[in-house]
Design an enzyme around this catalytic site. Sequence first.
Site, PDB file in Angstrom:
ATOM      1  N   ASP A  20       0.869  -1.176   0.000  1.00 55.41           N
ATOM      2  CA  ASP A  20       0.000   0.000   0.000  1.00 55.41           C
ATOM      3  C   ASP A  20       0.910   1.231   0.000  1.00 55.41           C
ATOM      4  O   ASP A  20       2.141   1.128   0.182  1.00 55.41           O
ATOM      5  CB  ASP A  20      -0.961  -0.005   1.194  1.00 55.41           C
ATOM      6  CG  ASP A  20      -2.187   0.874   0.921  1.00 55.41           C
ATOM      7  OD1 ASP A  20      -2.146   1.679  -0.037  1.00 55.41           O
ATOM      8  OD2 ASP A  20      -3.181   0.769   1.650  1.00 55.41           O
TER       9      ASP A  20
HETATM   10  C1  BGC Z   1      -5.047   3.206   0.188  1.00 54.47           C
HETATM   11  C2  BGC Z   1      -5.279   2.168  -0.874  1.00 54.47           C
HETATM   12  C3  BGC Z   1      -5.190   2.771  -2.236  1.00 54.47           C
HETATM   13  C4  BGC Z   1      -3.841   3.434  -2.394  1.00 54.47           C
HETATM   14  C5  BGC Z   1      -3.597   4.019  -3.765  1.00 54.47           C
HETATM   15  C6  BGC Z   1      -3.805   4.021  -0.095  1.00 54.47           C
HETATM   16  O1  BGC Z   1      -3.703   5.102   0.776  1.00 54.47           O
HETATM   17  O2  BGC Z   1      -4.970   2.598   1.449  1.00 54.47           O
HETATM   18  O3  BGC Z   1      -6.530   1.568  -0.667  1.00 54.47           O
HETATM   19  O4  BGC Z   1      -5.397   1.811  -3.222  1.00 54.47           O
HETATM   20  O5  BGC Z   1      -3.736   4.464  -1.434  1.00 54.47           O
HETATM   21  O6  BGC Z   1      -4.373   5.121  -3.995  1.00 54.47           O
END
Ligand code: BGC
Length: 784
Positions: free
Chosen positions: A306
Amino acid sequence: MKILSNKSTQLQNACVAIANPYLKFRLIKTVLLLFLVFPVFNLFAQSSEMDVFVSDLMSKMTLEEKLGQLNLASGNMGAVLAGSSDDKFSSAIMNGEIGATGGFTFDAIKGTQDAAMKSRLQIPVLIGLDVIHGYKTIFPIPLGLSCTWDTKLIEKSARIAAIEASASGVNWTYSPMVDISRDPRWGRVAEGSGEDPWWGSKVAEAMIKGYQGDDLSDENTIMACVKHFALYGASEAGRDYNTVDMSHLTMFNEYLPPYKAAFDVGAGSAMSSFNLIDGIPATGSKFMMTDVLRTRWGFDGFVVTDYTSINEMTNHGLGDLKTVSALALNAGIDMDMQGLGFIGTLKESMEDGKVSMEQIDVACRRILEAKYKLGLFENAYTYLDESRPEKDILTEANLKAAREIAAHSMVLLKNDNNTLPLQKKGKIAVVGPLATSKGDMLGTWVMIREEKVISTVVDGIKNVGGDGVEVVSAKGANITDDPYLKAGLKSPYAAFMGVKMEEEQRTAAEMIAEAVNISTDADVIVAVLGESASMSGEAASRADINIPESQKDLLKALVKTGKPVVLVLINGRPLTLEWENKNVPAILEAWAPGTEAGNAIADVLFGDYNPAGKLTMSFPRSVGQIPVYYNHKNTGRPMDPNNKFTSKYLDLPNDPLYPFGYGLSYTTFVYSDVKLNKSELAGNETLTATVTLTNSGQVAGEEVVQLYISDPVASISRPVKELKSFQKIMLQPGESREVIFNITTEDLKFYNSELIYDWEPGDFKVAIGVSSSDLKEAKFIWKK
Ligand code: BGC
């Protein structure tokens, strides 16, 4: 391609050779091969063709180019990598330093692939985006989608999302989020499917099929990314990014099933989560990323972190960037999202002997394989056909689906005195800060928020109500007047994740007076209240999950008028609604319904569609009860109102206000008792459980007939009941139907203390009915 031309050569040879008996034999063999064996062979051939291609490519790659593949950098972060401007971002791609990035528009994405085609080895770039509940045609938030109890509709929403996103150049979506959660304070419950592992698994499968279709290399299929692996939904106290700590039994039986289901149907990638697992951040957890994911489950796709979750391991106390980057690679992570830890430190770690070339190769291979499966090596512009955006995005058919799916996602929570459906005549006062809002109808995670909302609630009521209906409207209240909450909703980030709050400067009393005033000669008041889009989703936890005070004051004033009030809720999580449930005659949970919000809400309010949605997450009476979920364990002292020393609260019942599986209809259904074909079974037999369902009301309607199983005596304490099946049945007024369920020992299996997945013989209960708390039971014994 190669395989296809082999196929046609074989056929041609066969035709020429038909006269010769030996060759005739060969012909029959070939035909058999083509029709029976070829599909299996084809699979192997494809993967070996991929192996050869990827191995050849990797033999030409430098270490730096391999590390580039492991690097997801988008926008500013990419620029940081190479300098400071977008030009530098392009040159980073041309230098092979970026394997994946984000992309919002067709032109930007085309520019990215153009740059990639100028790199030494012309390796195309993965274009990832959070296409969570639609790309431009927006469907209900995932929590709402799950309340449809309709895998076909859920799959359809994902299919349309994939078609629209791929028409703009996106080839990878960070979806589905399959995190089970029992805590509505967590804002991200909006992005998931609620509290049940069995239903969560079915939704996960439907989403993967919708995104990936039958062939990932098709121009309109995109790769799914199952997130957040794993256990993110169990963040302590519902506070986002918080610690998780749970037993392996709970993990395997209650939280991991939806991820596994998604991988079993072929999800191409996964995203590691932010939380701890057994004291180690998921991103550094070899147990989760390798032992469970690869060894136990055989997942062969790639894992991305993530956003900066490698870097965050430093805050978790696991060491500096170099140490945690090596930890992540060693754990089994393949790609670093935005952290620049892999590209910045792995070379040095390799020289220090902390990571090996083999590990880098394994990660690089998995990422190249993903690109291969997407067809990007064959044509880097597969997803960049200029004719597609116009013909594939926001089409009439897509909008029709959005309206239909939104109506199916709504849950009728209360309907005293048949307040609903509304009549298509008279005067309707539509009141509340969400009555004319567009952006809030889309909910969280809408990356391209172009206000393409077709109808607000006021518009919808006018459209569907028609000429016989007079509509008046007033805002009545700000979303909130609470200074602390307001500050959060006005931040620039609130606008990114939802809609930045706009506040009226009139006093609360003035706004309420106006709303009451326009309602005085109305026949009915529709109050559209709840949460703005920024109040749920990522980084949007709430300690208080009431309707904010400003809106509640408005609602109280409206109820005081003595007019019938219909409360339409727009929100991203279960709310606490004790007062509303006592005082408002009709309540419709509409979630954030998406592009066709107003029309879909009006379809339900006027009864053009009879609501059939059922909750997939319990609505607590008070935050003090959280976590409250239907599939809990029994205690040693089950609640007994007459015995003080049992498990209960002094000031509230144990049960939620609205339980899992609950939802009303404009008609009524009657269930017969449950009939079993046998009460004792052994081994591989099948149990048949039957109920007769009757529509005893005045209108046609659908009912979600739910089946739960309990295993009251086992080697570990088991949940009081678990959903194992359901059928959605449409019945005309007066019509009856037998609903038959087949149960096998597969439905009895669970992970035991040794984490072996099996069933245990003994006594069981099957319960069928309207919701998790309104069921008819029958008992059976299953022997080995
Ligand atoms: C979130 C994810 C997301 C990623 C990309 C993160 O902060 O937890 O769910 O896919 O950002 O945008």
